[in-house]
Motif scaffolding. Structure first.
Motif, mmCIF file in Angstrom:
data_model
loop_
_atom_site.group_PDB
_atom_site.id
_atom_site.type_symbol
_atom_site.label_atom_id
_atom_site.label_comp_id
_atom_site.label_asym_id
_atom_site.label_seq_id
_atom_site.Cartn_x
_atom_site.Cartn_y
_atom_site.Cartn_z
ATOM 1 N N ALA A 92 -8.787 6.530 -19.795
ATOM 2 C CA ALA A 92 -8.676 6.767 -21.238
ATOM 3 C C ALA A 92 -8.032 8.111 -21.581
ATOM 4 O O ALA A 92 -7.184 8.177 -22.482
ATOM 5 N N PRO A 93 -8.377 9.226 -20.904
ATOM 6 C CA PRO A 93 -7.737 10.506 -21.241
ATOM 7 C C PRO A 93 -6.225 10.494 -21.031
ATOM 8 O O PRO A 93 -5.471 10.998 -21.872
ATOM 9 N N ALA A 94 -5.793 9.930 -19.901
ATOM 10 C CA ALA A 94 -4.358 9.884 -19.616
ATOM 11 C C ALA A 94 -3.633 9.042 -20.668
ATOM 12 O O ALA A 94 -2.543 9.408 -21.136
ATOM 13 N N GLU A 95 -4.237 7.928 -21.056
ATOM 14 C CA GLU A 95 -3.630 7.070 -22.083
ATOM 15 C C GLU A 95 -3.568 7.786 -23.429
ATOM 16 O O GLU A 95 -2.560 7.713 -24.147
ATOM 17 N N SER A 96 -4.634 8.499 -23.774
ATOM 18 C CA SER A 96 -4.686 9.209 -25.045
ATOM 19 C C SER A 96 -3.613 10.300 -25.120
ATOM 20 O O SER A 96 -2.891 10.411 -26.122
ATOM 21 N N ILE A 97 -3.496 11.093 -24.058
ATOM 22 C CA ILE A 97 -2.484 12.158 -24.020
ATOM 23 C C ILE A 97 -1.078 11.572 -24.067
ATOM 24 O O ILE A 97 -0.216 12.033 -24.823
ATOM 25 N N ALA A 98 -0.842 10.533 -23.253
ATOM 26 C CA ALA A 98 0.489 9.922 -23.187
ATOM 27 C C ALA A 98 0.862 9.270 -24.511
ATOM 28 O O ALA A 98 2.013 9.368 -24.967
ATOM 29 N N SER A 99 -0.107 8.621 -25.165
ATOM 30 C CA SER A 99 0.163 7.947 -26.433
ATOM 31 C C SER A 99 0.620 8.946 -27.495
ATOM 32 O O SER A 99 1.607 8.705 -28.201
ATOM 33 N N TYR A 100 -0.091 10.069 -27.597
ATOM 34 C CA TYR A 100 0.282 11.064 -28.604
ATOM 35 C C TYR A 100 1.610 11.726 -28.252
ATOM 36 O O TYR A 100 2.443 11.984 -29.135
ATOM 37 N N ASP A 101 1.830 11.988 -26.979
ATOM 38 C CA ASP A 101 3.076 12.624 -26.545
ATOM 39 C C ASP A 101 4.276 11.740 -26.880
ATOM 40 O O ASP A 101 5.286 12.217 -27.404
ATOM 41 N N VAL A 102 4.175 10.453 -26.581
ATOM 42 C CA VAL A 102 5.270 9.516 -26.877
ATOM 43 C C VAL A 102 5.485 9.422 -28.385
ATOM 44 O O VAL A 102 6.631 9.432 -28.862
ATOM 45 N N PHE A 103 4.393 9.346 -29.143
ATOM 46 C CA PHE A 103 4.508 9.246 -30.591
ATOM 47 C C PHE A 103 5.244 10.448 -31.178
ATOM 48 O O PHE A 103 6.129 10.294 -32.031
ATOM 49 N N ILE A 104 4.877 11.648 -30.726
ATOM 50 C CA ILE A 104 5.509 12.861 -31.253
ATOM 51 C C ILE A 104 6.980 12.929 -30.854
ATOM 52 O O ILE A 104 7.841 13.276 -31.671
ATOM 53 N N LYS A 105 7.294 12.599 -29.619
ATOM 54 C CA LYS A 105 8.692 12.670 -29.174
ATOM 55 C C LYS A 105 9.570 11.701 -29.954
ATOM 56 O O LYS A 105 10.738 11.982 -30.213
ATOM 57 N N LEU A 106 9.015 10.554 -30.353
ATOM 58 C CA LEU A 106 9.783 9.568 -31.104
ATOM 59 C C LEU A 106 9.918 9.935 -32.582
ATOM 60 O O LEU A 106 10.914 9.588 -33.227
ATOM 61 N N ASN A 107 8.935 10.662 -33.107
ATOM 62 C CA ASN A 107 8.880 10.853 -34.560
ATOM 63 C C ASN A 107 8.854 12.308 -35.017
ATOM 64 O O ASN A 107 8.742 12.574 -36.211
ATOM 65 N N LYS A 108 8.967 13.243 -34.087
ATOM 66 C CA LYS A 108 8.795 14.658 -34.407
ATOM 67 C C LYS A 108 9.688 15.127 -35.547
ATOM 68 O O LYS A 108 9.232 15.842 -36.455
ATOM 69 N N LYS A 109 10.933 14.713 -35.558
ATOM 70 C CA LYS A 109 11.863 15.223 -36.570
ATOM 71 C C LYS A 109 11.538 14.723 -37.975
ATOM 72 O O LYS A 109 12.018 15.273 -38.966
ATOM 73 N N HIS A 110 10.711 13.677 -38.066
ATOM 74 C CA HIS A 110 10.353 13.133 -39.377
ATOM 75 C C HIS A 110 8.991 13.619 -39.871
ATOM 76 O O HIS A 110 8.583 13.282 -40.976
ATOM 77 N N ILE A 111 8.280 14.411 -39.055
ATOM 78 C CA ILE A 111 6.921 14.831 -39.398
ATOM 79 C C ILE A 111 6.937 16.261 -39.929
ATOM 80 O O ILE A 111 7.320 17.191 -39.223
ATOM 81 N N PRO A 112 6.529 16.465 -41.184
ATOM 82 C CA PRO A 112 6.575 17.809 -41.792
ATOM 83 C C PRO A 112 5.821 18.865 -40.992
ATOM 84 O O PRO A 112 6.208 20.028 -40.983
#
Length: 401
Positions: free
Chosen positions: A270-290
């Motif tokens: 669960a920890p590895a999945e949680s970290i990876a999920s947030y990391d992927v989300f930010i890398k895909l959407n970082k430029k759109h997040i204020p």
């Protein structure tokens, strides 16, 4: 089309989306779908049951409002095993009045005869407006919305046992803030990201202050209060948000995540999945997040506001044109402003008369909020481009079969 800023949007949402509601095998599958949508992280990037063409012109607040209602309804369907929209609306209203009775007592006095769906619209609108200052609200929405999932968990608990949700929300918020505090303390090197994270969490909470958290270890955090996987996964994901720093995780942070996971009793990966999920989300959407554009929040505010003002004007063209046509002096001054600078007296007159017009159009009351007058130059800029259109698309008759 659904206009989440005009009355009637909840009724229209259910009328148009009733045949497109996703089915979830269990609450864990529901949680993962909500996390993939970005709602857990405070920045919604997709809906399972709404076409992107529908949401393209929505503002951040509108997307958040619909996502909150949609997620609450998803929880209701899971717990009640029914899709009764009227019963859901009544349950959601009762929940919010129990969760924050003082805040909604005034709302009840102002709107004593509002239909239930309209009452819920006003409650949700009030719920997502956690910051009074319009610049702060647009700047810090990601943390405010991340904590908003607590509403969903509290609503779930309310449906299960009927207890007053204030106690649950206070306990959940304290636990989240404890985890964030411990996660940040596990860092060997603090960054500007971490300082901003603390400030935004502080501005988003309702019951707790990060500075008042006295727990020094996970053993004292009292996780036994929370038993469902959804609650535990949410706590773990909040820790992942706190330790994330440009995709880099220090050994001490990883160890903290696994210690937290042991206390929560989740599966080993669960920890590895949680970290990876947030990391992927930010890398895909970082430029759109204020949140990640903090180097120039004022510039971000105007970029965001320009799109918001455009949407509001498009939706309210007819009424705005009618009001403007009754004010020849204002139209003349606005015309002059397109080819010369107005003097101070003329600017004050334009501002005063525009604010008076905004009072007559409910959707334009954003200009009356603290800081809203900063948007008036944007309104003036778009007025010459106005063309007739339908005022409230929520009243359109569509084939809902």
């Amino acid at each position: 089309m659904i206009n989440p800023s005009a009355s009637g949007w909840i009724d229209k949402f259910f009328a148009t989306q009733k045949n497109h509601l996703p089915e979830y095998e269990n609450s864990h599958a529901f949680y993962r779908a909500i996390r993939d949508s970005g709602f857990i992280y405070g920045h919604i990037v997709s809906f399972d049951n709404i076409d992107q063409k529908e949401t393209k012109s929505w503002t951040t607040e509108e997307i958040t409002k619909v996502a909150l209602m949609d997620t609450l309804y998803g929880v209701y369907r899971l717990i009640s095993k029914t899709s009764d929209t009227a019963a859901f609306i009544n349950s959601a209203i009762a929940y919010y009045k129990e969760a924050q009775p003082e805040g909604f007592a005034l709302l009840k006095k102002v709107l004593p005869t509002a239909p239930p769906a309209h009452e819920l619209e006003n409650i949700l609108d009030d719920r997502i407006r956690t910051n009074n200052n319009i610049i702060s609200r647009n700047f810090s929405h990601i943390l405010t919305n991340a904590l908003m999932f607590m509403d969903v968990l509290a609503f779930r608990q309310y449906l299960l046992d009927g207890d007053r949700p204030q106690k649950y929300l206070k306990k959940l918020e304290e636990t989240v803030m404890t985890i964030v505090s411990l996660a940040l303390n596990s860092k060997q090197d603090k960054t500007q990201y971490d300082d901003l994270l603390i400030r935004l969490f502080e501005s988003s909470v309702r019951y707790t202050k990060l500075s008042n958290i006295n727990t020094d270890s996970l053993e004292e955090a009292g996780f036994d209060y929370f038993e469902s996987k959804s609650e535990k996964n949410y706590l773990l994901d909040m820790a992942a948000m706190a330790i994330w720093s440009d995709g880099r995780a220090q050994q001490s942070e990883i160890e903290f995540m696994y210690r937290l996971n042991d206390r929560l009793g989740l599966r080993e990966d669960a920890p590895a999945e949680s970290i990876a999920s947030y990391d992927v989300f930010i890398k895909l959407n970082k430029k759109h997040i204020p949140f990640f554009n903090y180097s120039n929040p004022v510039k971000h505010f105007y970029d965001h506001a320009a799109q918001s003002v455009t949407n509001l004007i498009i939706r309210n063209k007819n009424r705005l044109i009618k009001e403007l046509s009754n004010n020849g002096e204002l139209m003349l001054l606005i015309t002059h402003s397109t080819h010369r600078s107005l003097n101070d007296k003329e600017k004050k007159k334009v501002k005063k008369q525009l604010l008076e017009i905004c009072k007559t159009v409910p959707s334009l009351t954003i200009f009356l909020l603290p800081g809203g007058s900063l948007l008036l130059p944007l309104l003036i800029k778009f007025i010459p481009q106005l063309l007739p259109s339908v005022l409230n698309e929520n009243l359109d008759k569509e084939d809902t079969a």
